[in-house]
Design an enzyme around this catalytic site. Sequence first.
Site, PDB file in Angstrom:
ATOM      1  N   SER A  98       0.742  -1.141  -0.167  1.00  0.00           N
ATOM      2  CA  SER A  98      -0.124   0.095   0.224  1.00  0.00           C
ATOM      3  C   SER A  98       0.851   1.296  -0.120  1.00  0.00           C
ATOM      4  O   SER A  98       1.750   1.412   0.884  1.00  0.00           O
ATOM      5  CB  SER A  98      -0.810  -0.058   1.108  1.00  0.00           C
ATOM      6  OG  SER A  98      -1.324   1.325   1.397  1.00  0.00           O
ATOM      7  N   HIS A 140      -1.221  -1.245  -4.256  1.00  0.00           N
ATOM      8  CA  HIS A 140      -2.408  -0.915  -3.684  1.00  0.00           C
ATOM      9  C   HIS A 140      -2.578   0.820  -3.200  1.00  0.00           C
ATOM     10  O   HIS A 140      -1.630   1.325  -2.764  1.00  0.00           O
ATOM     11  CB  HIS A 140      -2.556  -1.686  -2.258  1.00  0.00           C
ATOM     12  CG  HIS A 140      -3.828  -1.449  -1.609  1.00  0.00           C
ATOM     13  ND1 HIS A 140      -4.979  -2.279  -1.753  1.00  0.00           N
ATOM     14  CD2 HIS A 140      -4.313  -0.420  -0.691  1.00  0.00           C
ATOM     15  CE1 HIS A 140      -6.092  -1.908  -1.066  1.00  0.00           C
ATOM     16  NE2 HIS A 140      -5.600  -0.913  -0.252  1.00  0.00           N
ATOM     17  N   ASP A 172      -4.715   3.919  -1.988  1.00  0.00           N
ATOM     18  CA  ASP A 172      -5.895   4.016  -1.020  1.00  0.00           C
ATOM     19  C   ASP A 172      -6.322   5.382  -1.322  1.00  0.00           C
ATOM     20  O   ASP A 172      -5.711   6.471  -1.003  1.00  0.00           O
ATOM     21  CB  ASP A 172      -5.186   4.217   0.400  1.00  0.00           C
ATOM     22  CG  ASP A 172      -5.070   2.537   0.903  1.00  0.00           C
ATOM     23  OD1 ASP A 172      -6.136   1.947   0.811  1.00  0.00           O
ATOM     24  OD2 ASP A 172      -3.863   2.126   1.235  1.00  0.00           O
ATOM     25  N   MET A 218      -8.902   8.488  -0.281  1.00  0.00           N
ATOM     26  CA  MET A 218      -9.669   8.955   0.724  1.00  0.00           C
ATOM     27  C   MET A 218     -10.332  10.322   0.486  1.00  0.00           C
ATOM     28  O   MET A 218      -9.542  11.166   0.032  1.00  0.00           O
ATOM     29  CB  MET A 218      -8.861   9.031   2.063  1.00  0.00           C
ATOM     30  CG  MET A 218      -8.203   7.554   2.348  1.00  0.00           C
ATOM     31  SD  MET A 218      -7.413   7.611   3.956  1.00  0.00           S
ATOM     32  CE  MET A 218      -6.573   6.200   4.035  1.00  0.00           C
ATOM     33  N   HIS A 252      -8.307   1.361  -4.201  1.00  0.00           N
ATOM     34  CA  HIS A 252      -9.290   1.311  -2.819  1.00  0.00           C
ATOM     35  C   HIS A 252      -9.869   2.646  -2.718  1.00  0.00           C
ATOM     36  O   HIS A 252      -9.303   3.593  -2.015  1.00  0.00           O
ATOM     37  CB  HIS A 252      -8.220   0.608  -1.835  1.00  0.00           C
ATOM     38  CG  HIS A 252      -9.178   0.614  -0.498  1.00  0.00           C
ATOM     39  ND1 HIS A 252      -8.625   0.394   0.767  1.00  0.00           N
ATOM     40  CD2 HIS A 252     -10.535   0.577  -0.348  1.00  0.00           C
ATOM     41  CE1 HIS A 252      -9.419   0.271   1.539  1.00  0.00           C
ATOM     42  NE2 HIS A 252     -10.770   0.397   1.162  1.00  0.00           N
ATOM     43  N   MET A 282     -12.167   4.852  -0.691  1.00  0.00           N
ATOM     44  CA  MET A 282     -12.595   5.204   0.681  1.00  0.00           C
ATOM     45  C   MET A 282     -13.235   6.308   0.321  1.00  0.00           C
ATOM     46  O   MET A 282     -12.968   7.511   0.930  1.00  0.00           O
ATOM     47  CB  MET A 282     -11.634   5.160   1.810  1.00  0.00           C
ATOM     48  CG  MET A 282     -11.134   3.694   1.927  1.00  0.00           C
ATOM     49  SD  MET A 282      -9.500   3.729   2.988  1.00  0.00           S
ATOM     50  CE  MET A 282      -8.556   3.789   1.609  1.00  0.00           C
ATOM     51  N   MET A 302     -11.529  -5.337   5.429  1.00  0.00           N
ATOM     52  CA  MET A 302     -10.861  -4.192   6.255  1.00  0.00           C
ATOM     53  C   MET A 302     -10.485  -5.221   7.540  1.00  0.00           C
ATOM     54  O   MET A 302     -11.379  -5.390   8.236  1.00  0.00           O
ATOM     55  CB  MET A 302     -11.258  -3.193   6.575  1.00  0.00           C
ATOM     56  CG  MET A 302     -11.767  -2.156   5.292  1.00  0.00           C
ATOM     57  SD  MET A 302      -9.968  -1.862   4.345  1.00  0.00           S
ATOM     58  CE  MET A 302      -9.146  -0.896   5.499  1.00  0.00           C
ATOM     59  N   GLY A 310      -8.873   4.248   6.984  1.00  0.00           N
ATOM     60  CA  GLY A 310      -8.713   5.682   7.194  1.00  0.00           C
ATOM     61  C   GLY A 310      -7.096   6.155   7.436  1.00  0.00           C
ATOM     62  O   GLY A 310      -6.579   6.992   7.179  1.00  0.00           O
ATOM     63  N   PHE A 311      -6.451   5.264   8.052  1.00  0.00           N
ATOM     64  CA  PHE A 311      -4.917   5.281   8.306  1.00  0.00           C
ATOM     65  C   PHE A 311      -4.085   4.091   8.440  1.00  0.00           C
ATOM     66  O   PHE A 311      -4.690   2.937   8.503  1.00  0.00           O
ATOM     67  CB  PHE A 311      -4.933   5.857   9.948  1.00  0.00           C
ATOM     68  CG  PHE A 311      -5.782   7.037  10.021  1.00  0.00           C
ATOM     69  CD1 PHE A 311      -5.125   8.319   9.845  1.00  0.00           C
ATOM     70  CD2 PHE A 311      -7.117   6.999  10.534  1.00  0.00           C
ATOM     71  CE1 PHE A 311      -5.764   9.529  10.047  1.00  0.00           C
ATOM     72  CE2 PHE A 311      -7.817   8.269  10.640  1.00  0.00           C
ATOM     73  CZ  PHE A 311      -7.254   9.553  10.635  1.00  0.00           C
ATOM     74  N   GLY A 340      -0.671   1.897   9.394  1.00  0.00           N
ATOM     75  CA  GLY A 340      -0.170   1.623  10.826  1.00  0.00           C
ATOM     76  C   GLY A 340      -0.930   1.084  12.092  1.00  0.00           C
ATOM     77  O   GLY A 340      -0.436   1.268  13.296  1.00  0.00           O
ATOM     78  N   ASP A 351      -6.933  -6.095   4.428  1.00  0.00           N
ATOM     79  CA  ASP A 351      -6.016  -4.769   4.447  1.00  0.00           C
ATOM     80  C   ASP A 351      -6.262  -4.120   5.875  1.00  0.00           C
ATOM     81  O   ASP A 351      -7.283  -3.915   6.393  1.00  0.00           O
ATOM     82  CB  ASP A 351      -7.038  -3.881   3.348  1.00  0.00           C
ATOM     83  CG  ASP A 351      -6.185  -2.337   3.350  1.00  0.00           C
ATOM     84  OD1 ASP A 351      -5.152  -2.135   3.720  1.00  0.00           O
ATOM     85  OD2 ASP A 351      -6.955  -1.750   2.210  1.00  0.00           O
ATOM     86  N   GLY A 352      -4.890  -4.089   6.379  1.00  0.00           N
ATOM     87  CA  GLY A 352      -4.879  -3.292   7.581  1.00  0.00           C
ATOM     88  C   GLY A 352      -4.030  -4.343   8.654  1.00  0.00           C
ATOM     89  O   GLY A 352      -4.536  -5.378   9.043  1.00  0.00           O
ATOM     90  N   GLY A 353      -2.764  -3.624   8.920  1.00  0.00           N
ATOM     91  CA  GLY A 353      -2.093  -4.496  10.012  1.00  0.00           C
ATOM     92  C   GLY A 353      -1.553  -5.741   9.519  1.00  0.00           C
ATOM     93  O   GLY A 353      -1.408  -6.416  10.413  1.00  0.00           O
TER      94      GLY A 353
HETATM   95  C1  DX5 Z   1      -6.339   1.826   5.614  1.00  0.00           C
HETATM   96  C2  DX5 Z   1      -5.705   1.558   4.065  1.00  0.00           C
HETATM   97  C3  DX5 Z   1      -4.696   0.463   4.205  1.00  0.00           C
HETATM   98  C4  DX5 Z   1      -3.281   1.071   4.828  1.00  0.00           C
HETATM   99  C5  DX5 Z   1      -2.670  -0.088   5.479  1.00  0.00           C
HETATM  100  O1  DX5 Z   1      -7.325   2.877   5.544  1.00  0.00           O
HETATM  101  O2  DX5 Z   1      -6.979   1.173   3.404  1.00  0.00           O
HETATM  102  O3  DX5 Z   1      -4.292   0.041   2.706  1.00  0.00           O
HETATM  103  O4  DX5 Z   1      -2.498   1.429   3.964  1.00  0.00           O
HETATM  104  O5  DX5 Z   1      -1.643   0.064   6.042  1.00  0.00           O
HETATM  105  P1  DX5 Z   1      -0.965  -0.789   7.089  1.00  0.00           P
HETATM  106  O6  DX5 Z   1      -0.599  -2.095   6.339  1.00  0.00           O
HETATM  107  O7  DX5 Z   1       0.101   0.067   7.810  1.00  0.00           O
HETATM  108  O8  DX5 Z   1      -2.011  -1.232   8.175  1.00  0.00           O
HETATM  109 ZN    ZN Z   2      -6.503  -0.076   1.301  1.00  0.00          ZN
END
Ligand code: DX5
Ligand code: ZN
Length: 232
Positions: free
Chosen positions: A15, A40, A42, A44, A73, A75, A146, A151-152, A154, A180-182
């Site tokens: 991402s 990927h 993102d 927003m 993606h 959002m 998700m 939104g963020f 990390g 997606d996420g963590g």
């Molecule tokens: C969050 C995004 C993710 C984000 C994942 O809203 O959709 O794609 O970049 O970031 P990490 O892998 O750091 O959790």
């Molecule tokens: Zn994403």
Amino acid sequence: MSHPNAPAPIRIAPSLLAADFAHLADEVASVEAAGADWLHLDVMDGHFVPNLTFGPFVVAALKKVATVPLDVHLMITDPWRYADAFLDAGADLLTFHVEVAKNGDVPALLGRVRARGARVGMSLQPDTPAEALAPYVRELDLVLVMSVFAGFGGQKFMPSVLPKVAALRRLGFRGEVSMDGGIGGTTIADAARAGTNVFVAGTAVFGAPDRHARIAELRQLASAAAAGAATA
Ligand code: DX5
Ligand code: ZN
């Protein structure tokens, strides 16, 4: 041609949210050389999520330098308004959120994306059940589950979302499942065991001192877990 029942390929999708935005072309080249399968992106809108990133102009610029598919993606609250702009920009896969379904005609949007030759996905926030996608599962190429609230980057992986992958299969979904996420070294095996085949990773890839080694490690962990799950 792949067998219709062949397992979906493992795909690692870094991402760009975690990339150095002052050097995006270099960052793309870096993760492609490191083995990324998809990029990927993102998007927003500061409305669906409380953050802003970039729009079609940046996607179009990335398309000029990227050699792997762009996994976009969205959002955003109004994907009906912007889908064509992202397809014009070169999105290969366009994913929007089921939480905005009330804002427009979902089957029409799915058909429009596919008619333009792109693949289409829908995404679920952590607190949205898989069943919300029941009306659409047969029209989707991908579902993006998700594992943090959108939104963020990390944030901490939420294992509570893992059963949604099996729930999607029970609903008749046959396409690819992305998470997606963590996602990183300590969470990717659980995601793979649950049936995920596309792994979005921001911090885990861009923050690694050796991105090639990190992607190889993630791919190995995912393959081993998926193989174990298949024989279990
Ligand atoms: C969050 C995004 C993710 C984000 C994942 O809203 O959709 O794609 O970049 O970031 P990490 O892998 O750091 O959790
Ligand atoms: Zn994403």
